[in-house]
Enzyme design. Sequence first.
Site, mmCIF file in Angstrom:
data_model
loop_
_atom_site.group_PDB
_atom_site.id
_atom_site.type_symbol
_atom_site.label_atom_id
_atom_site.label_comp_id
_atom_site.label_asym_id
_atom_site.label_seq_id
_atom_site.Cartn_x
_atom_site.Cartn_y
_atom_site.Cartn_z
ATOM 1 N N ASN A 1 44.150 71.054 20.212
ATOM 2 C CA ASN A 1 43.621 69.943 19.421
ATOM 3 C C ASN A 1 44.758 69.322 18.605
ATOM 4 O O ASN A 1 45.816 69.918 18.419
ATOM 5 C CB ASN A 1 42.500 70.456 18.511
ATOM 6 C CG ASN A 1 41.706 69.338 17.890
ATOM 7 O OD1 ASN A 1 41.559 68.269 18.471
ATOM 8 N ND2 ASN A 1 41.182 69.558 16.701
ATOM 9 N N ASN B 1 45.434 69.008 15.563
ATOM 10 C CA ASN B 1 45.942 69.681 14.359
ATOM 11 C C ASN B 1 46.583 71.033 14.652
ATOM 12 O O ASN B 1 47.035 71.712 13.733
ATOM 13 C CB ASN B 1 44.814 69.861 13.341
ATOM 14 C CG ASN B 1 43.709 70.785 13.828
ATOM 15 O OD1 ASN B 1 43.682 71.196 14.984
ATOM 16 N ND2 ASN B 1 42.789 71.101 12.945
ATOM 17 N N LYS B 2 46.628 71.427 15.925
ATOM 18 C CA LYS B 2 47.154 72.751 16.267
ATOM 19 C C LYS B 2 48.682 72.748 16.314
ATOM 20 O O LYS B 2 49.323 71.723 16.220
ATOM 21 C CB LYS B 2 46.567 73.230 17.591
ATOM 22 C CG LYS B 2 45.056 73.454 17.553
ATOM 23 C CD LYS B 2 44.681 74.488 16.505
ATOM 24 C CE LYS B 2 43.216 74.894 16.556
ATOM 25 N NZ LYS B 2 42.287 73.823 16.209
ATOM 26 N N ILE B 3 49.247 73.936 16.506
ATOM 27 C CA ILE B 3 50.702 74.100 16.416
ATOM 28 C C ILE B 3 51.422 73.302 17.495
ATOM 29 O O ILE B 3 52.512 72.779 17.290
ATOM 30 C CB ILE B 3 51.069 75.601 16.452
ATOM 31 C CG1 ILE B 3 52.483 75.821 15.913
ATOM 32 C CG2 ILE B 3 50.843 76.221 17.792
ATOM 33 C CD1 ILE B 3 52.743 77.246 15.474
ATOM 34 N N ILE B 4 50.813 73.192 18.684
ATOM 35 C CA ILE B 4 51.196 72.188 19.670
ATOM 36 C C ILE B 4 49.915 71.521 20.150
ATOM 37 O O ILE B 4 48.830 72.097 20.039
ATOM 38 C CB ILE B 4 51.985 72.769 20.862
ATOM 39 C CG1 ILE B 4 51.159 73.814 21.611
ATOM 40 C CG2 ILE B 4 53.330 73.323 20.411
ATOM 41 C CD1 ILE B 4 51.778 74.225 22.945
#
Length: 377
Positions: free
Chosen positions: A188, A190-193
């Site tokens: 998603n 907002n995730k780290i990638i």
Amino acid sequence: MESKIWLSSPHMGGGEMRYIQEAFDHNWVAPLGKNVDEFEIAIEDFLQENKFAAALSSGTAALHLALIQLGVGYGDEVICQSFTFSASANPIKYLGATPVFVDSDKTNWNMSPEFLEIAIQDRIQNHKKPKAVIVVHLYGMPAMMDEILEICTKYEIPLIEDSAESIGSTYKGQKCGTFGAFSVLSFNGNKIITTSGGGALICGTWEQKAKTIFLSTQARDQAPHYQHSEVGYNYRLSNISAGIGRGQMEVLEERVKLRRANHDFYKEIFANIEAVNIFTEASSDFFSNHWLTSITLDKNITAKTNHDLMASFAEKNIETRPLWKPMHLQPVFKDCPYYGENVAEELFDQGLCLPSGSNLKDEDKKRILDVIINFQF
């Protein structure tokens, strides 16, 4: 008004457009193509442990298909961590099953092994042996996997890892997302990638991956016409989004380093602020990507609340967010069983997630520091 500092915004690596352009050049803009195949290979190469990745439209879709392949259906029960985002529990409801929620460990914040076993024993006594257990590696922190796996093995209940927030984290040197019968990743925004929106189901066998792809592409049978013997879903990741993912995988390890550097930044700030506890690894067994750095305020020391601190950040156009509201407190799950005490409730009541994006600039950190310094804990 100063520019917005986001909690966790997308951070492009520079290589994404090359793969997107390749998809356009070859007119592979549908949910198939080289980018999807190569993205899955990149995930598998990163995770190792002889795992197989199926790229999907979301982590939620991945969890749904994992539950289906474990035979979860109407009237069944699935144990789920209470302290998590609703996407961990919603797919249980999709299938007409009932979530059984379990409290957190005070130090680890993830599923309490003690209450997990209590829940399993009680459900079995009620003639409702759970069909699966869903554990979450919250905010990037690995759960207590030795204890949880031992319990699941003891009662012969398959484990699903919700690793939506924990790609790049490890437990005793083994990567999160490789412990479960199935594991779920999220990409998603907002995730780290990110792939802008997307996820993956990590499978233990090639046959499980093939089944996941079959179900995620409307479960079309091998026939010259459109024939369907099972209910299918439109869950496959597009070749365009997978192109973003290929570029993001190239910078994943650097993104983990930057998130962990943010965590160190906050640790230094709060080292001498007695009222604040920062969520960090309990021992060297745990290696967190620190997707989001989170804190709790000690009510025995300060009368200020997490919402007071959140408001101070908001005045300076800085986004923060309360910790997850436990699932057993959510109206949609109010009738579901719950096992535990009030650990998850206290974390929700006292906690706050701080800006943790890998693209935080030095001037952003200075603004964050100014808010903390001027806040009267």
